[in-house]
Write a protein that holds these residues in place. Structure first.
Motif, short mmCIF file in Angstrom:
data_model
loop_
_atom_site.label_atom_id
_atom_site.label_comp_id
_atom_site.label_asym_id
_atom_site.label_seq_id
_atom_site.Cartn_x
_atom_site.Cartn_y
_atom_site.Cartn_z
N ARG A 500 66.22 -2.34 56.45
CA ARG A 500 65.15 -1.43 56.05
C ARG A 500 64.62 -0.73 57.28
NH1 ARG A 500 60.45 -3.48 58.01
NH2 ARG A 500 60.05 -5.71 57.96
N SER A 501 63.80 0.29 57.04
CA SER A 501 63.10 0.93 58.16
C SER A 501 62.21 -0.12 58.81
CB SER A 501 62.22 2.07 57.66
OG SER A 501 61.27 2.43 58.65
N ASN A 502 62.08 -0.02 60.14
CA ASN A 502 61.12 -0.91 60.80
C ASN A 502 59.73 -0.29 60.86
OD1 ASN A 502 60.82 -3.50 62.09
ND2 ASN A 502 60.42 -2.37 63.99
N PHE A 503 59.57 0.88 60.26
CA PHE A 503 58.27 1.55 60.13
C PHE A 503 57.64 1.89 61.48
CE2 PHE A 503 58.19 -1.71 56.50
CZ PHE A 503 58.88 -0.90 55.62
N HIS A 504 58.47 2.24 62.45
CA HIS A 504 57.95 2.65 63.76
C HIS A 504 58.39 4.07 64.12
CE1 HIS A 504 57.27 -1.70 65.53
NE2 HIS A 504 56.50 -1.44 64.49
N PRO A 505 58.21 5.04 63.21
CA PRO A 505 58.66 6.39 63.55
C PRO A 505 57.78 7.02 64.62
CG PRO A 505 57.46 6.43 61.47
CD PRO A 505 57.58 4.98 61.86
N VAL A 506 58.42 7.65 65.60
CA VAL A 506 57.70 8.38 66.67
C VAL A 506 58.46 9.67 66.99
CG1 VAL A 506 56.89 6.23 67.73
CG2 VAL A 506 58.96 7.31 68.64
N GLY A 507 57.80 10.54 67.77
CA GLY A 507 58.51 11.62 68.46
C GLY A 507 58.53 12.99 67.81
N THR A 508 57.99 13.12 66.58
CA THR A 508 58.14 14.35 65.82
C THR A 508 57.28 15.51 66.33
OG1 THR A 508 56.59 13.33 64.29
CG2 THR A 508 58.91 13.25 63.70
N ALA A 509 56.36 15.21 67.24
CA ALA A 509 55.62 16.27 67.96
C ALA A 509 55.51 15.79 69.41
CB ALA A 509 54.24 16.52 67.34
N SER A 510 56.65 15.64 70.03
CA SER A 510 56.73 14.95 71.33
C SER A 510 55.89 15.62 72.42
CB SER A 510 58.18 14.91 71.82
OG SER A 510 58.92 13.94 71.12
N MET A 511 55.25 14.75 73.21
CA MET A 511 54.57 15.21 74.42
C MET A 511 55.64 15.35 75.51
SD MET A 511 51.47 13.42 76.60
CE MET A 511 52.25 11.80 76.83
N LEU A 512 55.98 16.59 75.81
CA LEU A 512 57.00 16.91 76.82
C LEU A 512 56.70 18.33 77.29
CD1 LEU A 512 60.35 15.83 75.05
CD2 LEU A 512 59.42 14.82 77.15
N PRO A 513 57.19 18.69 78.47
CA PRO A 513 57.03 20.09 78.88
C PRO A 513 57.66 21.01 77.83
CG PRO A 513 57.77 18.76 80.73
CD PRO A 513 57.83 17.88 79.52
N ARG A 514 57.06 22.18 77.66
CA ARG A 514 57.57 23.09 76.62
C ARG A 514 59.03 23.46 76.89
NH1 ARG A 514 54.44 28.37 74.07
NH2 ARG A 514 55.85 28.62 72.30
N ASP A 515 59.37 23.65 78.16
CA ASP A 515 60.76 24.04 78.46
C ASP A 515 61.72 22.85 78.38
OD1 ASP A 515 60.20 22.69 80.77
OD2 ASP A 515 60.26 24.45 82.08
N LYS A 516 61.21 21.68 78.04
CA LYS A 516 62.10 20.55 77.76
C LYS A 516 62.05 20.17 76.28
CE LYS A 516 62.31 17.94 82.10
NZ LYS A 516 61.99 16.62 82.70
N GLY A 517 61.55 21.08 75.48
CA GLY A 517 61.53 20.83 74.04
C GLY A 517 60.29 20.12 73.53
#
Ligand code: FDA
Length: 569
Positions: A500-517
Motif C-alpha cells: 500500500r501507499s506509505n502515505f508520505h507524499p512530498v515534493g509536488t511544490a518543491s522548494m528549489l531554485p526556479r532554474d532547477k525546477g
C-alpha cells in the motif's frame, strides 16, 4: 455571504497550516483566517484513542484520494489517505515522531535553498516540541532519549504512550538485530537515525490521547480575536488582482461553504497548506502551472511554472506477521532503521554500482513522463545526491515497525528512499473533480528489488534468536505463499499484490531554485507571485528517512518566522 477580509488567509487547517496560523496570529496587529474543508474532531474517538490507528480510515474525515492504476505495481489503484479535519492528517496518522538525517536536511541548502540546513532547522524542531520526559516505569519499558535533542516548552506534546508494550520486547529485538549488524540507537531524533530504537509519539501521555496539530496549535488559542477558522469550507482557487512588477498578486480565495460561494479576501498573503495532494492542485486551478495542462482546461496562465504537481515522491509499505508465543498489550514504539549495507551485506557495493549506472535512465524516464516539464539534468542531480545519501552517508534505507499485539507479532516496513517519482495534475477546471494522482510505484527495478529484499531481511530477523523463540507460524506472507527459498520473482509478486501507499507524499511544490525546477523559493514563496506561499509537505524537495510531521512542524515554525520578519519591525 458578506465579504470577509483578513490580512493572511491560510488554505488548510492541517498539520502545517495550524502552526502558521498560530504563529502569525501572535502578531497582534494582523488578522488570520484558516479555511478548512473538514470539521472539528476534538471529541472524535477515532482520532483521540491512542490505540485506534486506522479507525478513521474510510470515514468522512479521510480524503482517501485514489491514484491512477499503478502500471509497474500490479496494475491496481491505491488509496492515499489524508485527514479532512481541523488538524489535518496529524489527526489520523500513526503518531510516530522521528525527524530526519542531518545530511538530508543539509541537502536542501546544498541544492540552492539558502538558509535551510540541519543547524538552522534544529531549533525549530525544538521550538515546536513539548517533550514529556519519560517516567522511570516507561524507561523500564524501553523509552530512551538524550534530553539535549528535545524541546520541553513547545506546544506539541511528544513522548511515550501511557501503556507501553511489555519491557521485555526491546531487549529481544536488540539482541536479534545486533546479531544482524544493526546497532541500538538511544534516540533517533538527533539527526543520526540508523539502528534499533524506541521512538516517541505525538501523544498526550497524561490525558492518554492523541496529540495532533489542533490540540497543540489551535484549540488552546481559538479565542484569539485575530484568529478565525472557517471550517466545512472548500477552497477552490486564488482570486487575482492586476499584476504588479510582473508578479501575480493574490487578493483572496474563492470558497464554497455551508452558506454557498464567497471570496475570503486577503490583504497581505495567501498561504496554501492543503497538503501535498492538494496545494499544487489549487495552484493549477488558479492558473499557476504547466501551460500545456492549463490550456487543456481553459485556465488562463497566470504564472508559467511547469513543475507544479511534478516530483511526487511517496514510499511503499508491506507487512510480515507471525503468531506470537506471548500475549502483548500496549502501544508499541519499536522500529529498526537499517542502512543499505546492513540489509544487502557484502552485496552492497555491487548493488550501489548497478544503481549508479541506471541513474541516467531513471532521470530520462521521469523527465519523459512529465513531457519534459522536469528536466533530465535536474533529476539526475537529485538521483546522484540520493545515491550518495544511501551508499556514502549510509542513512537508513528502510524502516521496520514492530507490532507485538495480542497473540501476534507483526511488522510493517517501507524502503525510505525509492527513486520512482510521479505527478499530480488537474483533470478539470472544476475544483470538485478529483485530480489525477500517479506516484508510479515500483517504476524502477531497484525500488521493487529493495521492497522484496527488505522482506527477506525481516523474515531472517524473525528467524534469528532470540526473536525466533517468541514467534511461531508465519501468517504473512506465509510459507505456502512464499516458501523458505522462494525466488526473487515470487517475493516480488507478493510485494506487488499486497503493498500500500506509505502515505508520505512530498515534493509536488518543491522548494528549489526556479532554474532547477522549483515551485517555491527559500521563503516558500511561489515563483512569479508577490504574495502566495506554500507551507506543507508539498515543499519538501526530497523524501525523508523520518516520518514527516516532526519536520513539517519545524518547517512551518521556521517559515512563520521568515514571514513575521517581513511584518514586524
Ligand atoms: P495535512 O494533510 O495535515 O493538512 C492539509 C489540510 O488541508 C487538511 O486539514 C485538509 O482537510 C485541508 N484541505 C485540503 N484541501 C482543502 C481545500 N481545497 N479547502 C480547504 N481545506 C483543504 N507522519 C508522522 O510523522 N508519523 C506517523 O506515524 C505518520 N503516519 C501516517 C499515517 C497515515 C494513515 C497518514 C495518512 C499519514 C501519516 N504520516 C505520519 C504522514 C503525516 O501525517 C503527513 O505527512 C502530514 O500530516 C501532512 O501534513 P500537511 O501539513 O502537509 O497536510
Amino acid at each position: 455571504g458578506s465579504a470577509s477580509r483578513y490580512d493572511f488567509v491560510i488554505v488548510g487547517g492541517g498539520t502545517s497550516g495550524l502552526v502558521v496560523a498560530n504563529r502569525l496570529s501572535e502578531m497582534k496587529g494582523y488578522t488570520v483566517a484558516v479555511i478548512e474543508a473538514g470539521d472539528s474532531v476534538f471529541g472524535n474517538a477515532n482520532v483521540t484513542d491512542v490505540t485506534g490507528y486506522g479507525r478513521s480510515f474510510g470515514t468522512k474525515i479521510d480524503w482517501a484520494y485514489l491514484t491512477e492504476n499503478q502500471t509497474y505495481a500490479g496494475g491496481k489503484q491505491q488509496i492515499m489517505r489524508a485527514g479532512k479535519a481541523i488538524g489535518g492528517t496529524s489527526a489520523i496518522n500513526g503518531m510516530s515522531y522521528t525527524r530526519a538525517e542531518t545530511v538530508q536536511i543539509d541537502l536542501w541548502e546544498k541544492v540552492g535553498n539558502k538558509g535551510w540546513n540541519w543547524r538552522t532547522l534544529f531549533p525549530y524542531y525544538q521550538k515546536s516540541e513539548g517533550f514529556q520526559v519519560p517516567t522511570s516505569d516507561k524507561i523500564g519499558d524501553g523509552a530512551d532519549y538524550y534530553i539535549g535533542y528535545h524541546g520541553e516548552r513547545g506546544p506539541l506534546k511528544v513522548g511515550w504512550p501511557k501503556m507501553m508494550t511489555n519491557g521485555s520486547v526491546l531487549p529481544i529485538l536488540d539482541e536479534t538485530f545486533s546479531e544482524l549488524g544493526v546497532p541500538y540507537n538511544r534516540d533517533v531524533n538527533g539527526g543520526n537515525m540508523v539502528g534499533l530504537t524506541s521512538h516517541p509519539n505525538t501523544v498526550d501521555r497524561d490525558a492518554n490521547i492523541r496529540e495532533d496539530a489542533a490540540r497543540a496549535y489551535f484549540w488552546p488559542f481559538e479565542n484569539r480575536h485575530n484568529l478565525k477558522i472557517i471550517s466545512n469550507t472548500l477552497a477552490k482557487k486564488i482570486v487575482w488582482d492586476n499584476n504588479s512588477d510582473d508578479l501575480a498578486v493574490a487578493i483572496g480565495v474563492e470558497v464554497t461553504g455551508p452558506d454557498g460561494n464567497e471570496v475570503i479576501y486577503a490583504s497581505k498573503e495567501v498561504i496554501l497548506s492543503a497538503g501535498s495532494l492538494k496545494s499544487s492542485v489549487i495552484l493549477e486551478l488558479s492558473g499557476i502551472g504547466n501551460p500545456d495542462i492549463l490550456d487543456k482546461h481553459n485556465i488562463p496562465v497566470k504564472v508559467n511554472l511547469p513543475t507544479v504537481g511534478e516530483n511526487l515522491q511517496d514510499q511503499t509499505n508491506n507487512g510480515l506477521s507471525y503468531a506470537g508465543e506471548e500475549f502483548w498489550i500496549g502501544g508499541p514504539t519499536f522500529s529498526a532503521l537499517p542502512s543499505a549495507e546492513q540489509i544487502y551485506g557484502n552485496r552492497v557495493s555491487g548493488i550501489a554500482s548497478s544503481i549508479k549506472s541506471s541513474l541516467e535512465d531513471y532521470a530520462k524516464a521521469v523527465s519523459n513522463s512529465s513531457n519534459g516539464a522536469v528536466q533530465e539534468a535536474h533529476l539526475l542531480e537529485a538521483f546522484q545526491l540520493q545515491h550518495d545519501l544511501i551508499f556514502k552517508s549510509r542513512v537508513p534505507y528502510a524502516e521496520i515497525v514492530f507490532l507485538p499485539i495480542g497473540h501476534s507479532f507483526s511488522s510493517e516496513y517501507w524502503p525510505l528512499l525509492p527513486f520512482s517519482r510521479g505527478s499530480i495534475h488537474i483533470q478539470s477546471a472544476d475544483s470538485f473533480k478529483p485530480a489525477s494522482i500517479n506516484p508510479n510505484y515500483f517504476r524502477f527495478e531497484q525500488d521493487l528489488d529493495a521492497q522484496a529484499e527488505m522482506a527477506k531481511f525481516i523474515r531472517k530477523a524473525f528467524g534469528t534468536a532470540p526473536l525466533s523463540q517468541f514467534v511461531g507460524e508465519e501468517f504473512a506472507p506465509g510459507l505456502d505463499r512464499v516458501s523458505e527459498n522462494a525466488s526473487d520473482s515470487t517475493w516480488r509478486s507478493w510485494v506487488k499484490s499486497n503493498y500500500r501507499s506509505n502515505f508520505h507524499p512530498v515534493g509536488t511544490a518543491s522548494m528549489l531554485p526556479r532554474d532547477k525546477g522549483g515551485v517555491v523559493s527559500p521563503e516558500l514563496k511561489v515563483y512569479g507571485t508577490k504574495n502566495v506561499r506554500v507551507i506543507d509537505a508539498s515543499v519538501l524537495p526530497f523524501q525523508l528517512c523520518g516520518h514527516l510531521t516532526s519536520t513539517l512542524y519545524a518547517v512551518a515554525e521556521m517559515a512563520s518566522d521568515l514571514i513575521k520578519k517581513r511584518y514586524i519591525f
